[in-house]
Design a protein around this motif. Sequence first.
Motif, PDB file in Angstrom:
ATOM      1  N   LYS A  36       0.818  -1.505  -0.019  1.00  0.00           N
ATOM      2  CA  LYS A  36       0.227  -0.005  -0.442  1.00  0.00           C
ATOM      3  C   LYS A  36       0.877   1.148  -0.187  1.00  0.00           C
ATOM      4  CE  LYS A  36      -4.141  -2.255   2.383  1.00  0.00           C
ATOM      5  NZ  LYS A  36      -3.520  -3.770   2.696  1.00  0.00           N
ATOM      6  N   ARG A  37       1.651   1.056   0.936  1.00  0.00           N
ATOM      7  CA  ARG A  37       3.074   2.381   0.675  1.00  0.00           C
ATOM      8  C   ARG A  37       4.409   1.972  -0.174  1.00  0.00           C
ATOM      9  NH1 ARG A  37       4.841   3.125   6.296  1.00  0.00           N
ATOM     10  NH2 ARG A  37       4.759   1.073   6.732  1.00  0.00           N
ATOM     11  N   PHE A  38       4.903   2.598  -1.425  1.00  0.00           N
ATOM     12  CA  PHE A  38       5.851   3.189  -1.489  1.00  0.00           C
ATOM     13  C   PHE A  38       6.688   3.641  -1.972  1.00  0.00           C
ATOM     14  CE2 PHE A  38       1.895   0.415  -3.579  1.00  0.00           C
ATOM     15  CZ  PHE A  38       2.173  -0.769  -4.481  1.00  0.00           C
ATOM     16  N   ILE A  39       7.656   3.081  -1.259  1.00  0.00           N
ATOM     17  CA  ILE A  39       8.656   3.525  -0.459  1.00  0.00           C
ATOM     18  C   ILE A  39      10.192   4.013  -1.171  1.00  0.00           C
ATOM     19  CG2 ILE A  39      10.690   4.147   1.354  1.00  0.00           C
ATOM     20  CD1 ILE A  39       8.133   3.127   3.084  1.00  0.00           C
ATOM     21  N   VAL A  40      10.548   4.776  -2.048  1.00  0.00           N
ATOM     22  CA  VAL A  40      10.805   4.417  -3.512  1.00  0.00           C
ATOM     23  C   VAL A  40      12.441   6.008  -2.831  1.00  0.00           C
ATOM     24  CG1 VAL A  40      11.742   5.059  -5.328  1.00  0.00           C
ATOM     25  CG2 VAL A  40       8.933   4.053  -4.303  1.00  0.00           C
ATOM     26  N   HIS A  41      13.670   5.075  -3.213  1.00  0.00           N
ATOM     27  CA  HIS A  41      15.034   5.956  -3.063  1.00  0.00           C
ATOM     28  C   HIS A  41      15.092   7.324  -3.855  1.00  0.00           C
ATOM     29  CE1 HIS A  41      19.124   7.537  -2.919  1.00  0.00           C
ATOM     30  NE2 HIS A  41      18.873   6.047  -2.063  1.00  0.00           N
ATOM     31  N   SER A  42      15.728   8.460  -3.638  1.00  0.00           N
ATOM     32  CA  SER A  42      15.302   9.834  -4.469  1.00  0.00           C
ATOM     33  C   SER A  42      16.255   9.460  -6.404  1.00  0.00           C
ATOM     34  CB  SER A  42      16.279  10.789  -3.589  1.00  0.00           C
ATOM     35  OG  SER A  42      15.482  11.230  -2.593  1.00  0.00           O
ATOM     36  N   ASP A  43      16.808   8.340  -5.978  1.00  0.00           N
ATOM     37  CA  ASP A  43      17.844   7.912  -6.710  1.00  0.00           C
ATOM     38  C   ASP A  43      16.843   7.426  -8.004  1.00  0.00           C
ATOM     39  OD1 ASP A  43      19.978  10.207  -5.621  1.00  0.00           O
ATOM     40  OD2 ASP A  43      20.935   7.948  -5.862  1.00  0.00           O
ATOM     41  N   VAL A  44      16.049   6.595  -7.891  1.00  0.00           N
ATOM     42  CA  VAL A  44      14.872   5.716  -8.791  1.00  0.00           C
ATOM     43  C   VAL A  44      13.233   5.952  -9.071  1.00  0.00           C
ATOM     44  CG1 VAL A  44      16.790   4.018  -9.155  1.00  0.00           C
ATOM     45  CG2 VAL A  44      14.932   3.881  -7.504  1.00  0.00           C
TER      46      VAL A  44
ATOM     47  N   ALA B 215      15.230   9.792   1.319  1.00  0.00           N
ATOM     48  CA  ALA B 215      16.702   9.934   0.821  1.00  0.00           C
ATOM     49  C   ALA B 215      18.155   8.869   0.859  1.00  0.00           C
ATOM     50  CB  ALA B 215      16.863  11.264   1.596  1.00  0.00           C
ATOM     51  N   ASP B 216      17.665   8.014   1.618  1.00  0.00           N
ATOM     52  CA  ASP B 216      19.000   6.266   2.079  1.00  0.00           C
ATOM     53  C   ASP B 216      17.826   5.561   3.143  1.00  0.00           C
ATOM     54  OD1 ASP B 216      18.839   7.596   4.539  1.00  0.00           O
ATOM     55  OD2 ASP B 216      20.424   9.199   4.237  1.00  0.00           O
ATOM     56  N   LEU B 217      18.623   4.498   3.157  1.00  0.00           N
ATOM     57  CA  LEU B 217      18.118   3.575   3.682  1.00  0.00           C
ATOM     58  C   LEU B 217      17.429   3.797   4.822  1.00  0.00           C
ATOM     59  CD1 LEU B 217      19.812  -0.379   2.940  1.00  0.00           C
ATOM     60  CD2 LEU B 217      18.961   0.784   5.463  1.00  0.00           C
ATOM     61  N   ASP B 218      17.999   4.893   5.614  1.00  0.00           N
ATOM     62  CA  ASP B 218      17.559   5.082   7.100  1.00  0.00           C
ATOM     63  C   ASP B 218      16.386   5.788   7.316  1.00  0.00           C
ATOM     64  OD1 ASP B 218      20.138   3.961   8.113  1.00  0.00           O
ATOM     65  OD2 ASP B 218      20.991   5.672   8.123  1.00  0.00           O
ATOM     66  N   GLU B 219      15.899   6.130   6.145  1.00  0.00           N
ATOM     67  CA  GLU B 219      14.588   6.459   5.734  1.00  0.00           C
ATOM     68  C   GLU B 219      13.436   5.858   4.936  1.00  0.00           C
ATOM     69  OE1 GLU B 219      12.914  11.131   3.977  1.00  0.00           O
ATOM     70  OE2 GLU B 219      14.874  10.501   3.376  1.00  0.00           O
ATOM     71  N   ALA B 220      14.299   4.890   4.083  1.00  0.00           N
ATOM     72  CA  ALA B 220      13.118   4.144   3.800  1.00  0.00           C
ATOM     73  C   ALA B 220      12.387   2.773   5.517  1.00  0.00           C
ATOM     74  CB  ALA B 220      13.942   3.270   2.741  1.00  0.00           C
ATOM     75  N   VAL B 221      13.924   2.725   5.877  1.00  0.00           N
ATOM     76  CA  VAL B 221      12.881   1.720   7.117  1.00  0.00           C
ATOM     77  C   VAL B 221      12.883   2.712   8.067  1.00  0.00           C
ATOM     78  CG1 VAL B 221      13.934   1.067   9.456  1.00  0.00           C
ATOM     79  CG2 VAL B 221      15.748   0.335   7.308  1.00  0.00           C
ATOM     80  N   LEU B 222      12.865   3.860   8.365  1.00  0.00           N
ATOM     81  CA  LEU B 222      11.709   5.190   9.410  1.00  0.00           C
ATOM     82  C   LEU B 222      10.744   5.188   8.545  1.00  0.00           C
ATOM     83  CD1 LEU B 222      12.101   6.649  11.621  1.00  0.00           C
ATOM     84  CD2 LEU B 222      12.555   8.691  10.265  1.00  0.00           C
ATOM     85  N   ILE B 223      10.514   4.933   7.126  1.00  0.00           N
ATOM     86  CA  ILE B 223       9.166   5.850   6.896  1.00  0.00           C
ATOM     87  C   ILE B 223       8.789   4.339   7.060  1.00  0.00           C
ATOM     88  CG2 ILE B 223       7.831   5.934   4.646  1.00  0.00           C
ATOM     89  CD1 ILE B 223       9.980   7.695   3.687  1.00  0.00           C
ATOM     90  N   ALA B 224       9.010   3.412   6.480  1.00  0.00           N
ATOM     91  CA  ALA B 224       7.935   2.198   6.322  1.00  0.00           C
ATOM     92  C   ALA B 224       7.476   1.596   8.166  1.00  0.00           C
ATOM     93  CB  ALA B 224       8.949   0.729   6.267  1.00  0.00           C
ATOM     94  N   ASN B 225       8.253   1.363   8.559  1.00  0.00           N
ATOM     95  CA  ASN B 225       8.230   1.717  10.335  1.00  0.00           C
ATOM     96  C   ASN B 225       7.014   2.554  10.573  1.00  0.00           C
ATOM     97  OD1 ASN B 225       9.972  -0.384  10.468  1.00  0.00           O
ATOM     98  ND2 ASN B 225      11.170   0.163  10.995  1.00  0.00           N
ATOM     99  N   ASP B 226       6.994   3.677   9.888  1.00  0.00           N
ATOM    100  CA  ASP B 226       5.770   4.879  10.353  1.00  0.00           C
ATOM    101  C   ASP B 226       4.539   4.487   9.983  1.00  0.00           C
ATOM    102  OD1 ASP B 226       5.155   7.077  12.241  1.00  0.00           O
ATOM    103  OD2 ASP B 226       5.652   7.867   9.955  1.00  0.00           O
ATOM    104  N   SER B 227       4.222   3.359  10.581  1.00  0.00           N
ATOM    105  CA  SER B 227       2.531   2.653  10.418  1.00  0.00           C
ATOM    106  C   SER B 227       2.058   1.828  11.963  1.00  0.00           C
ATOM    107  CB  SER B 227       3.004   1.893   9.419  1.00  0.00           C
ATOM    108  OG  SER B 227       1.201   1.238   9.313  1.00  0.00           O
ATOM    109  N   PRO B 228       1.203   1.898  12.121  1.00  0.00           N
ATOM    110  CA  PRO B 228       0.648   1.158  13.213  1.00  0.00           C
ATOM    111  C   PRO B 228       0.557  -0.581  13.110  1.00  0.00           C
ATOM    112  CG  PRO B 228      -0.915   2.846  12.718  1.00  0.00           C
ATOM    113  CD  PRO B 228      -0.745   2.535  11.838  1.00  0.00           C
ATOM    114  N   PHE B 229       0.460  -0.690  11.578  1.00  0.00           N
ATOM    115  CA  PHE B 229       0.524  -1.894  11.437  1.00  0.00           C
ATOM    116  C   PHE B 229       2.174  -2.384  11.552  1.00  0.00           C
ATOM    117  CE2 PHE B 229      -3.208  -0.130   9.942  1.00  0.00           C
ATOM    118  CZ  PHE B 229      -4.499  -0.820  10.410  1.00  0.00           C
ATOM    119  N   GLY B 230       1.980  -3.993  10.884  1.00  0.00           N
ATOM    120  CA  GLY B 230       3.424  -4.722  10.802  1.00  0.00           C
ATOM    121  C   GLY B 230       2.907  -5.717  10.312  1.00  0.00           C
TER     122      GLY B 230
END
Length: 461
Positions: A272-280, A377-392
């Motif tokens: 549902k949430r598509f988290i994409v590195h800035s380069d691509v 912007a990078d892997l750290d931010e990708a993980v942060l956004i991915a985990n910023d949800s009440p679901f898992g």
Amino acid sequence: MPIATVNPANGETLKTYEAMDEEELERRLRLAEATFRTYRTTAFADRARLLNRAADLLDEDRAEIARVMTTEMGKPVRQARAEAAKCAKAMRWYAEHAPELLADERPAESDVKDSGASHALVRYRPLGPVLAVMPWNFPLWQVVRFAAPALMAGNVGLLKHASNVPQTALYLEDLFHRAGFSEGCFQTLLIGSGAVDEILRDERIKAATLTGSEPAGRAVASTAGEMVKKTVLELGGSDPFVVMPSADVDRAAEVAVTARVQNNGQSCIAAKRFIVHSDVYDRFTERFTEGMKALKVGDPLDEETQVGPLASEQGRADLEELVDDARRGGATVLCGGERPDGPGWYYPPTVLAGLGREMRIHREEAFGPVATLYRAADLDEAVLIANDSPFGLSSNVWTREAAEVDRFVRDLEAGGVYVNGMTASHPAFPFGGVKRSGYGRELSGHGIREFCNITTVWHGA
């Protein structure tokens, strides 16, 4: 909510059913309890023979039951046939593997001696009648992934299915009976959700499993906790789909479309949430949006349809509210976002970008073909956004870098991490989530043992 088949493609009510009265419910509870006393002692070979027969019958019925599912909840008929085939596969898998999954376990000899025993073992014994509260989105699969392991473990099942799929619910009861299972092994209860609490409080019900909404899960868990009964919950999901620079971006975008709109987007494990590195990000967004726009929306009984209607009018209204809230908050609608004219509860494949944490869709599950895009912007931010949800529930990551895979597997808060592919359930792998996505596991050996009495057997020297 009435117990009825209402065709979501046109809103027409096709069949209605009266809820079972207290006398019939009592009869079925007595039957389940009585049947368990004898069924629990049957051999694995006998249970497997019956379950394999059910799988054979389901294969024979595949086209017919697929049309029923499509008419009741709107999934494309090709996907409905695939769901039926998947159910037959799971039945055969458990028929084959249950004896080894539930075989007696022998502790290490040194531990046996240290305990003062001459010998010891761990045995898996069935619990008894299990109440299954199931949703409409995969009306066969959600039930079978409970029923197949439960029946092979020696339990008996009582199904409270969603009120908008009564024909599928009754078909399942008939399927197991035609296969040769005793009437009390698997029974469908045509009841409203308000009757669940009282049934769960009945001492004859030993455990419960629920797949559905978070409020429904809270209600069942609360009552089960009060009654000290085992539960397994599979609730909502808002799965991340992360794309890193080393990924095959075109392939990731292609799979992302399917991952978002499978089952008309009404899947807990849909990305549902598509988290994409800035380069691509720009390249992925272009390919993904093109793919979403190209999908054929229409009559779910048409073999070429890829996205059918949502299952209910209320479901579409809820989805619209999330999209409208995001739009008011400044999100950009890259495609879709407007209810089409005409009959039926259709909603177009939609892509939103520019999401903010204050928007409801950032925190709530979008149950329909609506995707949200995030730039990392990078892997750290990708993980942060991915985990910023009440679901898992689950997650998808696309990368060719082994170090990145290790990091995602270590840090993503989810019950599954699927690398360079989309999440899909399979009988051999445990399925379930963390956080507000629930607890416990279905499928695999973990799933079949959830409703077993794990018994220590100790013999003195």
